[in-house]
Structures are given as C-alpha cells and as structure tokens.
Design a protein around this motif. Sequence first.
Motif, PDB file in Angstrom:
ATOM      1  N   CYS A  67       0.839  -1.192   0.000  1.00 24.11           N
ATOM      2  CA  CYS A  67       0.000   0.000   0.000  1.00 24.11           C
ATOM      3  C   CYS A  67       0.876   1.245   0.000  1.00 24.11           C
ATOM      4  CB  CYS A  67      -0.908   0.006   1.220  1.00 24.11           C
ATOM      5  SG  CYS A  67      -2.149  -1.298   1.160  1.00 24.11           S
ATOM      6  N   SER A  68       0.417   2.252  -0.705  1.00 17.52           N
ATOM      7  CA  SER A  68       1.113   3.513  -0.798  1.00 17.52           C
ATOM      8  C   SER A  68       0.766   4.380   0.407  1.00 17.52           C
ATOM      9  CB  SER A  68       0.695   4.203  -2.087  1.00 17.52           C
ATOM     10  OG  SER A  68       1.257   5.477  -2.171  1.00 17.52           O
ATOM     11  N   TYR A  69       1.516   5.461   0.594  1.00 16.26           N
ATOM     12  CA  TYR A  69       1.165   6.427   1.636  1.00 16.26           C
ATOM     13  C   TYR A  69      -0.134   7.122   1.245  1.00 16.26           C
ATOM     14  CZ  TYR A  69       5.839   5.988   3.636  1.00 16.26           C
ATOM     15  OH  TYR A  69       6.972   5.513   4.214  1.00 16.26           O
ATOM     16  N   PRO A  70      -0.928   7.526   2.204  1.00 21.07           N
ATOM     17  CA  PRO A  70      -2.154   8.256   1.883  1.00 21.07           C
ATOM     18  C   PRO A  70      -1.817   9.612   1.258  1.00 21.07           C
ATOM     19  CG  PRO A  70      -2.145   7.555   4.192  1.00 21.07           C
ATOM     20  CD  PRO A  70      -0.817   7.244   3.627  1.00 21.07           C
ATOM     21  N   THR A  71      -2.532   9.960   0.209  1.00 24.44           N
ATOM     22  CA  THR A  71      -2.285  11.213  -0.503  1.00 24.44           C
ATOM     23  C   THR A  71      -2.421  12.408   0.419  1.00 24.44           C
ATOM     24  OG1 THR A  71      -3.170  10.182  -2.494  1.00 24.44           O
ATOM     25  CG2 THR A  71      -2.933  12.552  -2.534  1.00 24.44           C
ATOM     26  N   GLU A  72      -3.371  12.353   1.329  1.00 26.17           N
ATOM     27  CA  GLU A  72      -3.598  13.486   2.228  1.00 26.17           C
ATOM     28  C   GLU A  72      -2.377  13.765   3.103  1.00 26.17           C
ATOM     29  OE1 GLU A  72      -5.744  10.744   2.201  1.00 26.17           O
ATOM     30  OE2 GLU A  72      -7.043  11.675   0.717  1.00 26.17           O
ATOM     31  N   SER A  73      -1.720  12.720   3.577  1.00 25.85           N
ATOM     32  CA  SER A  73      -0.552  12.935   4.436  1.00 25.85           C
ATOM     33  C   SER A  73       0.651  13.445   3.635  1.00 25.85           C
ATOM     34  CB  SER A  73      -0.191  11.656   5.186  1.00 25.85           C
ATOM     35  OG  SER A  73       0.237  10.663   4.288  1.00 25.85           O
ATOM     36  N   ILE A  74       0.729  13.084   2.378  1.00 27.15           N
ATOM     37  CA  ILE A  74       1.840  13.549   1.541  1.00 27.15           C
ATOM     38  C   ILE A  74       1.657  15.016   1.182  1.00 27.15           C
ATOM     39  CG2 ILE A  74       2.958  13.281  -0.711  1.00 27.15           C
ATOM     40  CD1 ILE A  74       2.374  10.293  -0.492  1.00 27.15           C
ATOM     41  N   THR A  75       0.453  15.406   0.859  1.00 28.09           N
ATOM     42  CA  THR A  75       0.202  16.781   0.417  1.00 28.09           C
ATOM     43  C   THR A  75      -0.209  17.709   1.567  1.00 28.09           C
ATOM     44  OG1 THR A  75      -2.084  16.205  -0.116  1.00 28.09           O
ATOM     45  CG2 THR A  75      -0.455  16.065  -1.902  1.00 28.09           C
ATOM     46  N   ALA A  76      -0.176  17.239   2.799  1.00 23.38           N
ATOM     47  CA  ALA A  76      -0.650  18.024   3.938  1.00 23.38           C
ATOM     48  C   ALA A  76       0.108  19.335   4.110  1.00 23.38           C
ATOM     49  CB  ALA A  76      -0.553  17.192   5.214  1.00 23.38           C
ATOM     50  N   ASN A  77       1.405  19.375   3.888  1.00 22.67           N
ATOM     51  CA  ASN A  77       2.205  20.575   4.100  1.00 22.67           C
ATOM     52  C   ASN A  77       2.427  21.386   2.829  1.00 22.67           C
ATOM     53  OD1 ASN A  77       2.520  20.073   6.839  1.00 22.67           O
ATOM     54  ND2 ASN A  77       4.287  18.734   6.464  1.00 22.67           N
ATOM     55  N   ALA A  78       1.812  20.989   1.740  1.00 22.80           N
ATOM     56  CA  ALA A  78       2.003  21.714   0.477  1.00 22.80           C
ATOM     57  C   ALA A  78       1.229  23.021   0.496  1.00 22.80           C
ATOM     58  CB  ALA A  78       1.550  20.853  -0.695  1.00 22.80           C
ATOM     59  N   LYS A  79       1.786  24.046  -0.142  1.00 18.88           N
ATOM     60  CA  LYS A  79       1.115  25.344  -0.208  1.00 18.88           C
ATOM     61  C   LYS A  79      -0.080  25.307  -1.140  1.00 18.88           C
ATOM     62  CE  LYS A  79       5.072  28.292   0.797  1.00 18.88           C
ATOM     63  NZ  LYS A  79       5.918  29.357   0.296  1.00 18.88           N
ATOM     64  N   ASN A  80       0.083  24.582  -2.265  1.00 19.10           N
ATOM     65  CA  ASN A  80      -0.967  24.592  -3.275  1.00 19.10           C
ATOM     66  C   ASN A  80      -1.160  23.170  -3.816  1.00 19.10           C
ATOM     67  OD1 ASN A  80      -2.884  25.456  -5.068  1.00 19.10           O
ATOM     68  ND2 ASN A  80      -1.550  26.891  -6.141  1.00 19.10           N
ATOM     69  N   VAL A  81      -2.354  22.637  -3.638  1.00 22.07           N
ATOM     70  CA  VAL A  81      -2.670  21.277  -4.098  1.00 22.07           C
ATOM     71  C   VAL A  81      -3.928  21.340  -4.947  1.00 22.07           C
ATOM     72  CG1 VAL A  81      -3.311  18.952  -3.381  1.00 22.07           C
ATOM     73  CG2 VAL A  81      -1.681  20.258  -2.015  1.00 22.07           C
ATOM     74  N   LYS A  82      -3.899  20.611  -6.077  1.00 21.96           N
ATOM     75  CA  LYS A  82      -5.083  20.540  -6.940  1.00 21.96           C
ATOM     76  C   LYS A  82      -5.170  19.126  -7.489  1.00 21.96           C
ATOM     77  CE  LYS A  82      -7.170  22.760 -10.947  1.00 21.96           C
ATOM     78  NZ  LYS A  82      -6.995  23.768 -11.999  1.00 21.96           N
ATOM     79  N   ASN A  83      -6.305  18.492  -7.359  1.00 17.04           N
ATOM     80  CA  ASN A  83      -6.530  17.121  -7.844  1.00 17.04           C
ATOM     81  C   ASN A  83      -5.482  16.145  -7.303  1.00 17.04           C
ATOM     82  OD1 ASN A  83      -8.735  17.997  -9.369  1.00 17.04           O
ATOM     83  ND2 ASN A  83      -7.455  18.397 -11.157  1.00 17.04           N
ATOM     84  N   ASN A  84      -5.205  16.249  -6.000  1.00 15.18           N
ATOM     85  CA  ASN A  84      -4.234  15.376  -5.338  1.00 15.18           C
ATOM     86  C   ASN A  84      -2.825  15.486  -5.907  1.00 15.18           C
ATOM     87  OD1 ASN A  84      -6.132  14.373  -3.542  1.00 15.18           O
ATOM     88  ND2 ASN A  84      -6.719  12.713  -4.921  1.00 15.18           N
ATOM     89  N   SER A  85      -2.472  16.646  -6.474  1.00 17.48           N
ATOM     90  CA  SER A  85      -1.142  16.874  -7.044  1.00 17.48           C
ATOM     91  C   SER A  85      -0.600  18.198  -6.531  1.00 17.48           C
ATOM     92  CB  SER A  85      -1.209  16.920  -8.567  1.00 17.48           C
ATOM     93  OG  SER A  85      -1.709  15.709  -9.076  1.00 17.48           O
ATOM     94  N   PHE A  86       0.713  18.314  -6.495  1.00 17.36           N
ATOM     95  CA  PHE A  86       1.346  19.568  -6.130  1.00 17.36           C
ATOM     96  C   PHE A  86       1.209  20.544  -7.291  1.00 17.36           C
ATOM     97  CE2 PHE A  86       3.748  16.338  -3.755  1.00 17.36           C
ATOM     98  CZ  PHE A  86       3.578  16.814  -2.467  1.00 17.36           C
ATOM     99  N   VAL A  87       0.880  21.775  -7.004  1.00 15.48           N
ATOM    100  CA  VAL A  87       0.819  22.819  -8.020  1.00 15.48           C
ATOM    101  C   VAL A  87       2.076  23.665  -7.853  1.00 15.48           C
ATOM    102  CG1 VAL A  87      -0.453  24.798  -8.908  1.00 15.48           C
ATOM    103  CG2 VAL A  87      -1.692  22.843  -7.981  1.00 15.48           C
ATOM    104  N   VAL A  88       2.845  23.783  -8.933  1.00 13.35           N
ATOM    105  CA  VAL A  88       4.086  24.551  -8.901  1.00 13.35           C
ATOM    106  C   VAL A  88       4.041  25.615  -9.985  1.00 13.35           C
ATOM    107  CG1 VAL A  88       5.465  22.637  -7.980  1.00 13.35           C
ATOM    108  CG2 VAL A  88       5.238  22.898 -10.437  1.00 13.35           C
TER     109      VAL A  88
END
Length: 92
Positions: A67-88
């Motif tokens: 099993c992979s890490y939960p997406t929410e825990s990976i993107t929790a500290n990101a400034k900008n997230v869209k569709n479960n992806s980092f926005v840069v």
Amino acid sequence: MFNSDLTRHLAELSKISFTDDELEQMTADMTNIIAIMDKVCEFDTSKPAYALDAVDYNDLRKDEHQCSYPTESITANAKNVKNNSFVVPKVV
C-alpha cells in the motif's frame, strides 16, 4: 588499411591542417580505432540477449504489492494542491 593519404584527404575535407608529425600520429590513431571497431564485428550475436545477462533473477526479492502512503498525508504541508497533485509555478 588506413594510410597517410587517406588521413590527408579526410583532413582536407574537414578543413583541418596537420603537420607531418601530426599526420602520422593521426594515421596511427585512426588505424588503432578501426582495429578496435573491427573487434565489435567479432561479437557473437547468435546467443539470445537474456543469455548475456549477468543478473541471476532467482536471487531478486519477490515483487509484492504494498500500500502507498495516503495522498492526504503527503500533500498536507504543500502550499498549493489541486486534484491530489502539487501545483508549482510554470517555468519556461
């Protein structure tokens, strides 16, 4: 095989000038290069590609689903997230 006349001709086509010593050295170098490349022709290609592998695939670990890490825990500290992806920012 490779002589100074051929080297002189190739140098002329390439617009390169050589002294007599450089021409002889270049001729010797080209002869050595051609000899090395001729060794490639001696390679036996009749064996299947997998027979040339140095890896024993029986010694590798099993490829098991994890099993992979939960997406929410990976993107929790990101400034900008869209569709479960980092926005840069776009970089051109």
